[in-house]
Design a protein around this motif. Structure first.
Motif, short mmCIF file in Angstrom:
data_model
loop_
_atom_site.label_atom_id
_atom_site.label_comp_id
_atom_site.label_asym_id
_atom_site.label_seq_id
_atom_site.Cartn_x
_atom_site.Cartn_y
_atom_site.Cartn_z
N ALA A 249 18.09 -7.15 -0.80
CA ALA A 249 16.74 -6.28 -0.85
C ALA A 249 16.23 -5.20 -1.87
O ALA A 249 15.22 -5.25 -1.98
CB ALA A 249 17.32 -5.18 0.25
N ARG A 250 17.22 -5.35 -3.00
CA ARG A 250 16.75 -4.69 -4.17
C ARG A 250 15.96 -5.78 -5.05
O ARG A 250 15.30 -5.14 -5.48
CB ARG A 250 17.87 -4.13 -4.96
N ALA A 251 16.44 -6.91 -4.98
CA ALA A 251 15.66 -8.00 -5.64
C ALA A 251 14.23 -8.21 -4.92
O ALA A 251 13.10 -8.28 -5.55
CB ALA A 251 16.47 -9.37 -5.69
N MET A 252 14.11 -8.13 -3.63
CA MET A 252 12.94 -8.34 -2.63
C MET A 252 12.16 -7.22 -3.14
O MET A 252 10.87 -7.40 -3.45
CB MET A 252 13.40 -8.33 -1.41
N ALA A 253 12.47 -6.13 -3.34
CA ALA A 253 11.79 -4.82 -3.53
C ALA A 253 11.14 -4.93 -4.99
O ALA A 253 10.02 -4.72 -5.07
CB ALA A 253 12.65 -3.40 -3.36
N GLN B 136 0.71 -1.38 -0.03
CA GLN B 136 0.08 -0.02 -0.03
C GLN B 136 0.84 1.17 -0.09
O GLN B 136 0.55 2.38 -0.79
CB GLN B 136 -0.97 -0.19 1.31
N ARG B 137 1.73 1.22 0.60
CA ARG B 137 2.89 2.31 0.86
C ARG B 137 3.74 2.56 -0.39
O ARG B 137 4.12 3.70 -0.90
CB ARG B 137 3.96 2.07 2.09
N GLY B 138 4.07 1.39 -1.43
CA GLY B 138 4.96 1.33 -2.31
C GLY B 138 6.25 1.52 -1.97
O GLY B 138 7.18 1.78 -2.84
N GLU B 139 6.53 1.25 -0.89
CA GLU B 139 8.16 1.17 -0.30
C GLU B 139 8.24 0.01 0.60
O GLU B 139 7.49 -0.41 1.53
CB GLU B 139 8.42 2.53 0.60
N LEU B 140 9.63 -0.63 0.42
CA LEU B 140 10.04 -1.63 1.38
C LEU B 140 11.04 -1.04 2.18
O LEU B 140 12.18 -0.59 1.62
CB LEU B 140 10.55 -2.75 0.72
N ASP C 54 10.03 -16.56 2.23
CA ASP C 54 10.35 -17.99 1.99
C ASP C 54 10.19 -18.37 0.60
O ASP C 54 11.01 -19.04 0.06
CB ASP C 54 9.48 -19.00 2.94
N ASN C 55 9.07 -18.06 0.03
CA ASN C 55 8.82 -18.21 -1.15
C ASN C 55 9.81 -17.33 -2.34
O ASN C 55 10.14 -17.81 -3.28
CB ASN C 55 7.51 -17.85 -1.88
N PHE C 56 10.03 -16.13 -1.80
CA PHE C 56 10.91 -15.35 -2.47
C PHE C 56 12.64 -15.88 -2.69
O PHE C 56 13.19 -16.15 -3.70
CB PHE C 56 11.12 -14.22 -1.81
N VAL D 4 7.89 -2.43 -5.47
CA VAL D 4 7.88 -1.34 -4.78
C VAL D 4 9.20 -0.58 -4.84
O VAL D 4 10.27 -1.13 -5.24
CB VAL D 4 7.52 -1.45 -3.35
N LYS D 5 9.50 0.52 -4.25
CA LYS D 5 10.70 0.97 -3.98
C LYS D 5 11.44 0.45 -2.75
O LYS D 5 10.72 0.32 -1.90
CB LYS D 5 10.47 2.74 -3.95
N LEU D 6 12.56 0.73 -2.85
CA LEU D 6 13.43 0.20 -2.00
C LEU D 6 14.16 1.54 -1.04
O LEU D 6 14.46 2.29 -1.69
CB LEU D 6 14.71 -0.55 -2.18
N VAL D 7 13.90 1.51 0.06
CA VAL D 7 14.47 2.24 1.18
C VAL D 7 15.37 2.09 2.26
O VAL D 7 14.85 1.22 3.03
CB VAL D 7 13.21 3.37 1.77
#
Length: 266
Positions: free
Chosen positions: A66-70, A34-38, A236-238, A75-78
């Motif tokens: 973290a970048r791959a996760m975002a 919802q926020r669009g940020e990790l 876990d799936n990621f 969403v955007k990585l912060v």
């Protein structure tokens, strides 16, 4: 009687469905989408997991993950740099959504946070004065010797658990602690094997020795707030996905099997 039973089952089903919806609405994963940020909490300075290059840019194995996760979340990585001794408190206070910082999974930490499946394992090793070459940790566990490590880390836990007779001192950063051994002010430094290997290769060769036998088995994991099964499931799936599509191995090779990145830092 049958109609009452059917009605009761329907009510229970609706209640369970409502619980599931509420659980998702409260999930950190839902908040991220919802926020669009990790928002990722980490402590820069743990090579090669997270560190700053010569231009001040954050790089490392954890940063790439973290970048791959975002990206997977869309969403955007912060990145939220945080001092290690307050990193769990920051997560619980909602300053970030997840800790991706080479954090060892321990039973004590697991009472405060939930961990996803381990994404890598490391062990504690020793950087020691050259006179301890071919020795073991037991040879250092004597009152006249001083063991140093970084405060709030597994190194501190292991040092205090294993070294019952030697003096144990802690520092705010691993580089300051390791430098004590080079300067002759401490006899050995206990810390994670990857970081010790890098420090030895870049600053310690010829000055100290690396006793590289693993003293511990340490799985590292992503830490999140407790009570969030949807987020744990996604993580876990990621991890399963990137470990089977080649992306994880590519990142691992970049930071652990190739030294090219060191030119950006050292």
């Amino acid at each position: 009687m049958r109609k009452v039973l059917v009605a009761l089952l329907l009510m229970l089903g609706i209640h369970a469905m409502a619980d599931d919806i509420n659980l998702w609405q409260k999930s950190t994963l839902n908040a991220i989408v919802q926020r669009g940020e990790l928002r990722v909490g980490l402590d820069p300075g743990y090579m090669p997991f997270e560190m700053k290059d010569k231009k001040g840019k954050l790089i490392g194995f954890d940063i790439d993950i973290a970048r791959a996760m975002a990206k997977g979340m869309g969403v955007k990585l912060v990145i939220v740099p945080t001092a290690w001794d307050g990193i769990i408190a920051g997560l619980l206070a909602g300053k970030y959504d997840i800790i991706i910082a080479g954090m060892t999974i321990t039973q004590k930490r697991n009472l405060q946070v939930s961990f996803a499946t381990p994404y890598i394992s490391v062990g504690q090793t020793l950087l020691a004065q050259k006179k301890f070459a071919n020795k073991t940790w037991r040879d250092l566990d004597k009152p006249q010797y001083t063991i140093v490590t970084k405060i709030g880390t597994t190194g501190e836990i292991v040092a205090k658990k294993m070294f019952k007779h030697a003096k144990v001192r802690t520092f705010d950063s691993q580089s300051d602690a390791a430098q004590e051994v080079i300067n002759g002010k401490a006899d050995a430094f206990i810390y994670d094997k990857p970081a010790n290997a890098i420090f030895y290769a870049t600053k310690g060769k010829g000055k100290i020795v690396h006793l590289d036998h693993d003293l511990t088995y340490e799985p590292l994991g992503f830490a999140i707030k407790q009570g969030d099964p949807d987020f744990i499931n996604w993580l876990d799936n990621f991890l399963n996905q990137i470990k089977n599509d080649g992306l994880y191995q590519k990142m691992y090779n970049k930071w652990f099997n190739d030294s090219a990145w060191q030119k950006r830092v050292l």
